[in-house]
Design a protein around this motif. Structure first.
Motif, PDB file in Angstrom:
ATOM      1  N   LYS A  31      29.661   0.512  29.653  1.00  0.00           N
ATOM      2  CA  LYS A  31      30.153   2.358  28.320  1.00  0.00           C
ATOM      3  C   LYS A  31      29.835   3.418  29.186  1.00  0.00           C
ATOM      4  CE  LYS A  31      29.580   2.575  24.033  1.00  0.00           C
ATOM      5  NZ  LYS A  31      30.619   2.693  23.732  1.00  0.00           N
ATOM      6  N   ASP A  39      41.287   5.137  26.899  1.00  0.00           N
ATOM      7  CA  ASP A  39      40.694   3.775  26.190  1.00  0.00           C
ATOM      8  C   ASP A  39      40.370   2.501  27.093  1.00  0.00           C
ATOM      9  OD1 ASP A  39      38.474   3.181  24.393  1.00  0.00           O
ATOM     10  OD2 ASP A  39      39.342   2.919  22.921  1.00  0.00           O
ATOM     11  N   GLY A  70      40.253  -4.024  19.708  1.00  0.00           N
ATOM     12  CA  GLY A  70      41.083  -2.748  20.025  1.00  0.00           C
ATOM     13  C   GLY A  70      42.674  -2.673  20.783  1.00  0.00           C
ATOM     14  N   LYS A 177      37.185  -2.772  23.304  1.00  0.00           N
ATOM     15  CA  LYS A 177      37.061  -0.986  23.896  1.00  0.00           C
ATOM     16  C   LYS A 177      36.183  -0.155  24.231  1.00  0.00           C
ATOM     17  CE  LYS A 177      41.890  -1.452  24.678  1.00  0.00           C
ATOM     18  NZ  LYS A 177      42.789  -1.600  25.194  1.00  0.00           N
ATOM     19  N   ALA A 178      36.263   1.031  25.334  1.00  0.00           N
ATOM     20  CA  ALA A 178      34.774   1.131  25.880  1.00  0.00           C
ATOM     21  C   ALA A 178      34.440   2.320  24.565  1.00  0.00           C
ATOM     22  CB  ALA A 178      35.330   2.608  26.694  1.00  0.00           C
ATOM     23  N   SER A 179      36.039   2.830  23.745  1.00  0.00           N
ATOM     24  CA  SER A 179      35.536   3.540  22.977  1.00  0.00           C
ATOM     25  C   SER A 179      34.615   3.148  21.458  1.00  0.00           C
ATOM     26  CB  SER A 179      36.582   4.299  21.670  1.00  0.00           C
ATOM     27  OG  SER A 179      37.149   3.508  21.078  1.00  0.00           O
ATOM     28  N   LYS A 181      31.487   0.906  19.248  1.00  0.00           N
ATOM     29  CA  LYS A 181      29.916   1.207  19.312  1.00  0.00           C
ATOM     30  C   LYS A 181      29.550  -0.632  20.055  1.00  0.00           C
ATOM     31  CE  LYS A 181      30.030   4.295  15.520  1.00  0.00           C
ATOM     32  NZ  LYS A 181      29.056   4.884  15.788  1.00  0.00           N
ATOM     33  N   SER A 216      34.593  -2.860  32.663  1.00  0.00           N
ATOM     34  CA  SER A 216      35.484  -1.829  31.614  1.00  0.00           C
ATOM     35  C   SER A 216      36.779  -1.846  32.935  1.00  0.00           C
ATOM     36  CB  SER A 216      34.684  -0.551  31.284  1.00  0.00           C
ATOM     37  OG  SER A 216      34.867  -0.130  32.974  1.00  0.00           O
TER      38      SER A 216
END
Length: 232
Positions: A31, A39, A70, A177-179, A181, A216
């Motif tokens: 992350k 994203d 996501g 997704k990287a967004s 938590k 990612s």
């Protein structure tokens, strides 16, 4: 080229490519390094101890991730009459029969997942050369050939992920997704890995899960200590 080199250097900084990280730590590292202007998708790769040359050692299935992916999945459904209406109400993006066949035959693939009722398979089967290589061919084993099209559409929209082992014996999938938590990514990874374990072929011998890594979209792989996944 200079900008690319600097970006890669920044992403690789602080990561030991030979180390096995605890799951939480691996997710945190990935992350932190998801620095693209979009994203990025967090992807998992599981190296399996199977021989894909044998038909009885194929691994495939579908799993519903608790926190979704996501990603806005576009769903096409081959159905008629009442079942077509059910699919539309459930949120299918494209619904049709012969008309949908013509659209796909022309080379237009405006969807990510294809679902069909059993009676439509004679038509869908003729699209094997188009849908097959893309991994989109409906299959009753993974619930994409069904009379319950509404549930299949809703499951796909809510985070159902299909997986299938590749020639190198690796299963890959986007698990968020990287967004997201960290906790949600960890939960998704554990559920996904558990599904892959449950899909283990009876004929597979020896170590089944050989290696797990996450990365990612624009990042590099971080290896995970398999024991830290704590299979559910």
């Amino acid at each position: 080229m200079v900008k690319i080199a600097k970006r890669l250097q920044k992403i690789r900084e602080g990561i030991d490519r030979n180390r096995l990280y605890q799951l939480d730590s691996a997710i945190d590292l990935v992350k932190q390094r998801a620095i693209a202007k979009f994203d990025e998708t967090i992807e998992i790769a599981i190296n399996l101890g199977i021989d894909v040359r044998h038909a009885d050692q194929m691994v495939r299935g579908v799993v519903n991730l608790p926190n979704g992916t996501g990603r806005n999945m576009r769903v096409a459904v081959f159905a008629r009459d009442d079942k077509a209406e059910e699919a539309k109400v459930a949120g299918a993006d494209i619904v049709g029969a012969e008309d949908l066949f013509e659209i796909i035959s022309s080379g237009t693939i405006g969807f990510d997942r294809c679902i069909a009722t059993p009676d439509m398979m004679p038509i869908v089967g003729r699209l094997g050369k188009i849908l097959g290589p893309r991994g989109m061919m409906p299959n009753p084993k993974i619930g994409t050939v069904t009379l319950d099209v509404a549930s299949a559409v809703k499951a796909t929209k809510c985070g159902a992920v299909e997986f299938r082992v590749e020639k190198a014996g690796i299963v890959q999938a986007g698990i968020g997704k990287a967004s997201f938590k960290e906790k949600k990514l960890v939960e998704n990874i554990r559920v996904f890995t558990d599904a892959v374990i449950k899909a283990k072929p009876i004929s597979a011998k020896g170590e089944y899960i050989k290696c797990i890594s996450v990365a990612s979209t624009m990042g590099i792989g971080v290896k995970i200590d398999v024991s830290s996944v704590r299979f559910i």
